[in-house]
Design a protein around this motif. Structure first.
Motif, PDB file in Angstrom:
ATOM      1  N   LEU A   1       0.847  -1.188   0.000  1.00 19.74           N
ATOM      2  CA  LEU A   1       0.000   0.000   0.000  1.00 19.74           C
ATOM      3  C   LEU A   1       0.883   1.239   0.000  1.00 19.74           C
ATOM      4  O   LEU A   1       1.946   1.250   0.622  1.00 19.74           O
ATOM      5  CB  LEU A   1      -0.906   0.021   1.235  1.00 19.74           C
ATOM      6  N   CYS A   2       0.427   2.279  -0.660  1.00 19.62           N
ATOM      7  CA  CYS A   2       1.182   3.538  -0.693  1.00 19.62           C
ATOM      8  C   CYS A   2       0.890   4.420   0.509  1.00 19.62           C
ATOM      9  O   CYS A   2       1.643   5.361   0.786  1.00 19.62           O
ATOM     10  CB  CYS A   2       0.878   4.294  -1.984  1.00 19.62           C
ATOM     11  N   TYR A   3      -0.212   4.148   1.203  1.00 17.96           N
ATOM     12  CA  TYR A   3      -0.578   4.914   2.394  1.00 17.96           C
ATOM     13  C   TYR A   3      -1.027   3.968   3.499  1.00 17.96           C
ATOM     14  O   TYR A   3      -1.665   2.935   3.226  1.00 17.96           O
ATOM     15  CB  TYR A   3      -1.749   5.873   2.102  1.00 17.96           C
ATOM     16  N   ALA A   4      -0.729   4.324   4.739  1.00 14.83           N
ATOM     17  CA  ALA A   4      -1.343   3.633   5.871  1.00 14.83           C
ATOM     18  C   ALA A   4      -2.841   3.913   5.848  1.00 14.83           C
ATOM     19  O   ALA A   4      -3.281   4.961   5.337  1.00 14.83           O
ATOM     20  CB  ALA A   4      -0.732   4.124   7.179  1.00 14.83           C
ATOM     21  N   GLU A   5      -3.632   3.002   6.391  1.00 14.04           N
ATOM     22  CA  GLU A   5      -5.091   3.133   6.290  1.00 14.04           C
ATOM     23  C   GLU A   5      -5.604   4.438   6.891  1.00 14.04           C
ATOM     24  O   GLU A   5      -6.448   5.119   6.303  1.00 14.04           O
ATOM     25  CB  GLU A   5      -5.772   1.930   6.935  1.00 14.04           C
ATOM     26  N   THR A   6      -5.110   4.797   8.067  1.00 15.24           N
ATOM     27  CA  THR A   6      -5.587   6.027   8.701  1.00 15.24           C
ATOM     28  C   THR A   6      -5.154   7.264   7.914  1.00 15.24           C
ATOM     29  O   THR A   6      -5.900   8.245   7.827  1.00 15.24           O
ATOM     30  CB  THR A   6      -5.051   6.132  10.141  1.00 15.24           C
ATOM     31  N   GLU A   7      -3.965   7.209   7.340  1.00 15.98           N
ATOM     32  CA  GLU A   7      -3.466   8.307   6.522  1.00 15.98           C
ATOM     33  C   GLU A   7      -4.340   8.485   5.283  1.00 15.98           C
ATOM     34  O   GLU A   7      -4.672   9.612   4.894  1.00 15.98           O
ATOM     35  CB  GLU A   7      -2.019   8.026   6.131  1.00 15.98           C
ATOM     36  N   LEU A   8      -4.721   7.367   4.670  1.00 15.47           N
ATOM     37  CA  LEU A   8      -5.571   7.423   3.487  1.00 15.47           C
ATOM     38  C   LEU A   8      -6.948   7.982   3.834  1.00 15.47           C
ATOM     39  O   LEU A   8      -7.493   8.827   3.113  1.00 15.47           O
ATOM     40  CB  LEU A   8      -5.706   6.031   2.875  1.00 15.47           C
ATOM     41  N   GLU A   9      -7.520   7.512   4.938  1.00 14.10           N
ATOM     42  CA  GLU A   9      -8.826   8.019   5.367  1.00 14.10           C
ATOM     43  C   GLU A   9      -8.800   9.537   5.538  1.00 14.10           C
ATOM     44  O   GLU A   9      -9.705  10.249   5.090  1.00 14.10           O
ATOM     45  CB  GLU A   9      -9.231   7.376   6.697  1.00 14.10           C
ATOM     46  N   ASP A  10      -7.751  10.029   6.177  1.00 18.26           N
ATOM     47  CA  ASP A  10      -7.625  11.466   6.427  1.00 18.26           C
ATOM     48  C   ASP A  10      -7.510  12.239   5.112  1.00 18.26           C
ATOM     49  O   ASP A  10      -8.127  13.302   4.938  1.00 18.26           O
ATOM     50  CB  ASP A  10      -6.399  11.711   7.308  1.00 18.26           C
ATOM     51  N   PHE A  11      -6.727  11.700   4.173  1.00 22.35           N
ATOM     52  CA  PHE A  11      -6.518  12.355   2.884  1.00 22.35           C
ATOM     53  C   PHE A  11      -7.826  12.433   2.093  1.00 22.35           C
ATOM     54  O   PHE A  11      -8.192  13.487   1.550  1.00 22.35           O
ATOM     55  CB  PHE A  11      -5.447  11.592   2.108  1.00 22.35           C
TER      56      PHE A  11
ATOM     57  N   ALA B   1      -9.911  15.897   1.045  1.00 18.82           N
ATOM     58  CA  ALA B   1     -10.219  16.217  -0.354  1.00 18.82           C
ATOM     59  C   ALA B   1     -11.727  16.330  -0.570  1.00 18.82           C
ATOM     60  O   ALA B   1     -12.218  17.277  -1.211  1.00 18.82           O
ATOM     61  CB  ALA B   1      -9.626  15.152  -1.270  1.00 18.82           C
ATOM     62  N   HIS B   2     -12.476  15.373  -0.054  1.00 21.62           N
ATOM     63  CA  HIS B   2     -13.929  15.331  -0.224  1.00 21.62           C
ATOM     64  C   HIS B   2     -14.583  16.582   0.352  1.00 21.62           C
ATOM     65  O   HIS B   2     -15.447  17.204  -0.295  1.00 21.62           O
ATOM     66  CB  HIS B   2     -14.465  14.075   0.459  1.00 21.62           C
ATOM     67  N   GLU B   3     -14.172  16.962   1.554  1.00 20.04           N
ATOM     68  CA  GLU B   3     -14.784  18.113   2.220  1.00 20.04           C
ATOM     69  C   GLU B   3     -14.378  19.438   1.591  1.00 20.04           C
ATOM     70  O   GLU B   3     -15.029  20.460   1.807  1.00 20.04           O
ATOM     71  CB  GLU B   3     -14.418  18.109   3.717  1.00 20.04           C
ATOM     72  N   ASN B   4     -13.309  19.421   0.790  1.00 19.60           N
ATOM     73  CA  ASN B   4     -12.859  20.643   0.137  1.00 19.60           C
ATOM     74  C   ASN B   4     -13.234  20.704  -1.344  1.00 19.60           C
ATOM     75  O   ASN B   4     -12.619  21.440  -2.126  1.00 19.60           O
ATOM     76  CB  ASN B   4     -11.353  20.815   0.314  1.00 19.60           C
TER      77      ASN B   4
ATOM     78  N   PHE C   1     -13.970   5.235   1.852  1.00 26.25           N
ATOM     79  CA  PHE C   1     -15.130   5.892   1.252  1.00 26.25           C
ATOM     80  C   PHE C   1     -16.372   5.726   2.129  1.00 26.25           C
ATOM     81  O   PHE C   1     -17.228   6.620   2.171  1.00 26.25           O
ATOM     82  CB  PHE C   1     -15.401   5.343  -0.150  1.00 26.25           C
ATOM     83  N   ALA C   2     -16.465   4.593   2.829  1.00 22.49           N
ATOM     84  CA  ALA C   2     -17.630   4.334   3.672  1.00 22.49           C
ATOM     85  C   ALA C   2     -17.773   5.369   4.790  1.00 22.49           C
ATOM     86  O   ALA C   2     -18.868   5.573   5.323  1.00 22.49           O
ATOM     87  CB  ALA C   2     -17.534   2.933   4.276  1.00 22.49           C
ATOM     88  N   LYS C   3     -16.692   6.040   5.119  1.00 21.14           N
ATOM     89  CA  LYS C   3     -16.704   7.021   6.215  1.00 21.14           C
ATOM     90  C   LYS C   3     -16.962   8.446   5.725  1.00 21.14           C
ATOM     91  O   LYS C   3     -16.997   9.383   6.530  1.00 21.14           O
ATOM     92  CB  LYS C   3     -15.385   6.951   6.974  1.00 21.14           C
TER      93      LYS C   3
END
Length: 529
Positions: free
Chosen positions: A309-319, A323-326, A347-349
């Protein structure tokens, strides 16, 4: 402009017409020859199609326009069949172009699975046989792995004590770099000027027009140094009226870069019909050919790895949340089933996913449960059927027959109501849409193997494939109301083909010639008259 006496597939309710009238950049009317010719104005260009086929201009849903332009000027390794060939091509490139010492030599296209002798990666020692005076980097065809020579390591100050990189790895002794570890090299390669970026883009655009493309969803921002320079190059080409394809920019940015990007006033939808900001592009894993795609289980042909994986799961969730909120649409590279699972959990979050048109780029190794979750979150699929030309020969070895059977599931995606958009990922594959459509329809490689297609239940019809290359791609841009079909008041983007791809043998689709490309009512490629 009037085009008449043709077979014009409008893709508007599957309607076929004889003629179309264009005024400035818009389609004014479609109809019979007599209807449209009666609208002729003085000095208007009138083109007799002589029963040739016309489609809406093709829209590549994911490629790298700048990367393709650079590929045209670097060492082309697509046809090498051995490490010895790589060495020979590198030496020839330096000699023929008389490249001075210390200047970087870049190339792309090797694939160890196509080597006829030892199917191994080339190494630092191999590239040192080309030159020890030039820093050299040669990318695998996927772009996710590269090998460098000793001079490159020296120039980049990389040694035995250099630390590994999160989301990537490298082998100093072999000179092999994967995923984010590539930045250790690429960050040290001199960056092009805005003028050089523009020249590279123009070269790529000209070639794209010759293959019938009028729109491109291009991932460029990380490929030429500063994303600001790439954006400036596009803005200048736009103002100089030199963009001959409509660009929807897929923005590969880090989170800190995205913050700067947003502060500058950019977000999805900013721009016009010629150049518009598209989604944030994120890499979640690697590639199947390189065994860096992230799988749930170990690779069938290498139990020592599950990819990365290129990102840790929590890092990906935050990213994704940021992006979504902006206001950013999100297009995220997922090849392995584990990568897709992790991305779907993120995405589920997220709230309010309806009509945000986030999507999965590649969407290769799947099962039916993952596809159902994609549908639940209203995700699009950016697919590259041309990948089957290579992947159908390796996928069962990589992931096993059971998982392979539910992968590259184009028809299943469509039947689930997921919007699909076709692209090539050029320069990973050739930019030409016709071989891509051929692979979607036949599920055979370019030599026609297997005769009846690999996992034939996932074949698309020719109409479905063309629709995904036009209206499907327009949908992922939020622009299906203005392009993607030959419809009155839509943009006049069309391609003229030498043969009717709906009425030739499926195996002949890949060889159909583009005769003319029209973008915004202007002929941008002409091999017809």
């Amino acid at each position: 402009m009037i085009l008449y006496n043709g077979k014009i597939y409008t893709l508007d309710n599957k309607q076929i017409v004889q003629a179309v009238k264009i005024k400035r950049d818009r389609i004014i009317k479609t109809g019979t020859n007599s209807e449209i010719l009666s609208m002729k104005e003085p000095n208007e260009l009138v083109i007799d199609l002589r029963n040739k086929t016309v489609l809406p201009g093709f829209n590549d849903s994911h490629m790298h326009l700048y990367g393709f332009g650079k590929h045209l000027d670097t060492v082309n390794l697509l046809k090498v069949t051995s490490v010895s060939d790589i060495i020979e091509e590198g030496r020839k490139f330096i000699e023929e172009r008389n490249i001075p010492p210390y200047q970087w030599i870049q190339g792309r296209g090797w694939n160890q699975d196509y080597f006829q002798d030892n199917k191994r990666y080339p190494t630092k020692a191999d590239l040192d046989k080309i030159s020890t005076n030039h820093p050299i980097i040669f990318y695998r065809v996927c772009g996710h792995i590269a090998v460098v020579n000793s001079k490159a390591l020296e120039v980049c100050n990389i040694n035995e004590n250099t630390k590994q990189v999160d989301g990537g790895e490298f082998n100093y002794e072999l000179g092999i770099f994967q995923e984010k570890a590539l930045n250790l090299i690429t960050d040290k390669i001199p960056k092009p000027t805005v003028t050089e970026i523009k020249a590279t883009l123009i070269k790529a655009l000209t070639y794209a027009n010759s293959k019938g493309l009028t729109s491109i969803q291009s991932d460029d921002l990380s490929h030429a140094g500063s994303f600001k320079d790439v954006l400036q190059a596009y803005h200048e080409l736009h103002d100089e009226e030199k963009l001959t394809c409509r660009i929807y920019e897929q923005c590969l940015l880090s989170k800190s870069e995205l913050a700067t990007f947003l502060d500058l006033g950019y977000k999805t939808g900013v721009g016009d019909y010629l150049f518009k900001i598209g989604p944030l592009k994120i890499l979640s894993d690697g590639t199947l050919g390189a065994r860096t795609a992230a799988l749930r289980k170990p690779y069938n042909d290498n139990p020592n790895t599950k990819g990365m994986l290129c990102y840790a799961e929590t890092e990906l969730e935050d990213f994704l949340h940021y992006a979504h909120e902006n206001g950013m649409q999100i297009a995220i590279h997922c090849i392995g089933d584990y990568a897709l699972d992790v991305v779907l959990k993120s995405f589920a979050k997220l709230p309010r996913l309806e009509n945000r048109r986030h999507g999965i780029v590649h969407c290769q190794i799947t099962d039916y449960e993952l596809i159902e979750r994609m549908k639940k979150f209203h995700l699009c699929a950016y697919i590259q059927p041309i990948f089957l030309n290579y992947d159908l020969h390796i996928v069962e070895d990589r992931v096993g027959k059971t998982l392979a059977t539910t992968s590259y599931a184009f028809k299943t995606l469509l039947n689930q109501g997921i919007y699909i958009a076709l692209g090539t990922d050029c320069p990973v594959e050739l930019i030409n849409p016709l071989p891509n459509i051929y692979c979607a329809v036949t599920r055979s490689d370019l030599e026609g193997f297997p005769k009846y297609g690999w996992n034939p239940q996932e074949k698309l019809s020719t109409f479905e494939a063309v629709y995904a290359y036009t209206m499907g791609s327009a949908y992922t841009e939020f622009q299906e109301s203005i392009k993607g079909s030959i419809t009155e008041n839509k943009l006049a983007d069309l391609v003229v083909l030498a043969e009717d791809l709906f009425n030739v043998s499926e195996h002949d689709i890949k060889d159909i010639e583009v005769l003319m490309t029209i973008m915004g009512g202007e002929i941008v490629y002409n091999n017809y008259f």
